[in-house]
Scaffold this active site. Structure first.
Site, mmCIF file in Angstrom:
data_model
loop_
_atom_site.group_PDB
_atom_site.id
_atom_site.type_symbol
_atom_site.label_atom_id
_atom_site.label_comp_id
_atom_site.label_asym_id
_atom_site.label_seq_id
_atom_site.Cartn_x
_atom_site.Cartn_y
_atom_site.Cartn_z
ATOM 1 C CG ASP A 102 -0.236 -0.012 2.555
ATOM 2 O OD1 ASP A 102 -0.880 0.368 3.568
ATOM 3 O OD2 ASP A 102 0.958 -0.382 2.609
ATOM 4 C CG ASP A 161 4.013 0.034 1.487
ATOM 5 O OD1 ASP A 161 3.864 0.952 2.298
ATOM 6 O OD2 ASP A 161 3.443 -1.064 1.580
ATOM 7 C CG ASN A 209 0.376 3.273 4.220
ATOM 8 O OD1 ASN A 209 0.221 3.280 5.439
ATOM 9 N ND2 ASN A 209 1.379 2.631 3.625
ATOM 10 C CB THR A 258 4.708 -4.359 2.866
ATOM 11 O OG1 THR A 258 4.241 -3.799 1.614
ATOM 12 C CG2 THR A 258 5.846 -5.331 2.610
ATOM 13 C CG PHE A 308 -1.753 1.348 9.464
ATOM 14 C CD1 PHE A 308 -1.600 0.829 8.185
ATOM 15 C CD2 PHE A 308 -2.710 2.338 9.669
ATOM 16 C CE1 PHE A 308 -2.381 1.305 7.132
ATOM 17 C CE2 PHE A 308 -3.497 2.808 8.621
ATOM 18 C CZ PHE A 308 -3.333 2.288 7.344
ATOM 19 C CG ASN A 309 0.417 -3.066 7.457
ATOM 20 O OD1 ASN A 309 -0.067 -2.061 6.921
ATOM 21 N ND2 ASN A 309 1.674 -3.422 7.320
ATOM 22 C CG HIS A 361 7.382 0.209 9.640
ATOM 23 N ND1 HIS A 361 7.529 -0.027 10.994
ATOM 24 C CD2 HIS A 361 6.954 1.491 9.522
ATOM 25 C CE1 HIS A 361 7.212 1.069 11.660
ATOM 26 N NE2 HIS A 361 6.860 2.006 10.807
ATOM 27 C CG ASP A 362 6.084 -1.766 4.422
ATOM 28 O OD1 ASP A 362 5.464 -0.861 3.830
ATOM 29 O OD2 ASP A 362 5.651 -2.333 5.452
HETATM 30 O O1 RIB Z 1 2.675 0.014 10.776
HETATM 31 C C1 RIB Z 1 3.516 0.186 9.670
HETATM 32 C C2 RIB Z 1 2.878 -0.370 8.434
HETATM 33 O O2 RIB Z 1 1.684 0.341 8.144
HETATM 34 C C3 RIB Z 1 3.759 -0.208 7.177
HETATM 35 O O3 RIB Z 1 3.470 -1.241 6.270
HETATM 36 C C4 RIB Z 1 3.299 1.104 6.619
HETATM 37 O O4 RIB Z 1 3.534 1.209 5.204
HETATM 38 C C5 RIB Z 1 1.830 1.038 6.899
HETATM 39 O O5 RIB Z 1 1.230 0.280 5.844
HETATM 40 CA CA CA Z 2 2.849 -0.657 3.974
#
Ligand code: RIB
Ligand code: CA
Length: 314
Positions: free
Chosen positions: A10, A15, A39, A124, A165-166, A239-240
């Site tokens: 996303d 990403d 996102n 991701t 979040f994901n 993160h990703d």
């Molecule tokens: O919490 C971080 C994740 O949420 C990452 O994948 C970021 O791109 C968002 O999608």
């Molecule tokens: Ca992401």
């Protein structure tokens, strides 16, 4: 032999760099990029995937759009983190890479059943596409080598105190994935927060002296401003790409076996990944959970990927 992978994403600043790492590193063979709402809206995350492939010179990798909302709850985008476009910071040229007309779930399924060996899925983003794949096409499971996802946390969340979040965006989808029986590796906030984009990291991208290196600097600078404003963090965690790094070289990301349950009903904890590290070896486990990252090697791979893409003839 490179590991065949599909990234489900996303874009999203992190990403974007995950796509670049997967496209450039010779240890993986990026078969497809699929997008999902998270996102930002599906329209924006799909446009951003096309933008990233355009500026990175990634061609011949099909991009397919997937689900435009979570399975049950309404979509709540992260404009505060990634901006209105979902990839705020740099100015992007008109994309020269188009979407394929297939739905992401159908593209993934078609690749899984036709590829000569099982494929690793690297989500991701919220897990809506992957959950739909597993429920609409149960035959997919046997063709998936493993699912190496960025999401969840062994500690606190980032969207609520309990949820990342994901997973928080689509908890039902995450529960389907963790309960599927497919081998899952979870790269949660506890490990991705070891991948901090410090000023020294940004300087390495700037020193490449390429247009793509400069775009990465602008992406990371924007990401850093969001993390400073929202979480008072001096350097943003990328993160990703950590999930991609785990596929590239498992030694980069140390994991332990655990049992992960997704909380669906807690008033204050919905979307939490409840991680149980069994003391009893006979207790069932359903995932590998990433605990530590070799950050130095991670950034070497990340910078090398951008260098390799940026040196490709236009
Ligand atoms: O919490 C971080 C994740 O949420 C990452 O994948 C970021 O791109 C968002 O999608
Ligand atoms: Ca992401």
């Amino acid at each position: 032999m490179p590991v065949p992978i599909i990234i489900d994403c996303d874009p999203g600043h992190d990403d974007a760099l995950a796509i670049m790492l997967a496209a450039a590193n010779p240890a993986v063979d990026l078969l497809a990029i699929t997008t999902v709402a998270g996102n930002q809206t599906l329209e924006k995350t799909s446009l951003n995937a096309r933008r990233v492939c355009t500026v990175a010179g990634i061609t011949g990798v099909p991009i397919a759009a997937g689900c435009d909302r979570p399975l049950l709850q309404a979509l709540a985008v992260a404009s505060d983190v990634h901006g209105e476009s979902g990839l705020d910071g740099p100015r992007f040229p008109e994309p020269t890479v188009d979407l394929v007309p297939e739905h992401a779930v159908e593209l993934i399924h078609r690749i899984l059943v036709n590829h000569p060996e099982p494929v690793t899925l690297v989500p991701t983003a919220p897990l809506t596409n992957i959950a739909l794949l597993l429920t609409r096409h149960p035959d997919s499971a046997a063709r998936i080598r493993e699912i190496v996802l960025m999401g969840g946390s062994t500690e606190r969340g980032n969207t609520t105190p309990a949820a990342e979040f994901n997973i928080h965006t689509d908890p039902e989808a995450a529960a389907i994935v963790f309960g599927s029986g497919v081998p899952v590796t979870m790269c949660g906030l506890n490990v991705t927060h070891q991948a901090l984009a410090t000023p020294e990291v940004l300087a390495r991208f700037e020193a490449l002296g390429t247009g793509l290196g400069d775009i990465c600097v602008e992406l990371l600078a924007y990401f850093a401003s969001a993390y400073s404003r929202l979480w008072d963090m001096p350097h943003p965690p990328l993160h990703d790409p950590v999930a991609v790094a785990r596929v590239i070289d498992p030694a980069l990301v140390e994991c332990v076996d655990a049992n992960v349950t997704v909380e669906l009903h807690g008033r204050y904890t919905r979307g939490a990944t409840v991680v149980d590290f069994p003391r009893d070896p006979d207790r069932p486990t359903n995932a590998k959970v990433a605990m530590s990252l070799d950050a130095r090697l991670f950034w070497d791979h990340m910078v090398d990927a951008v260098a390799a893409l940026g040196s490709r003839p236009a």
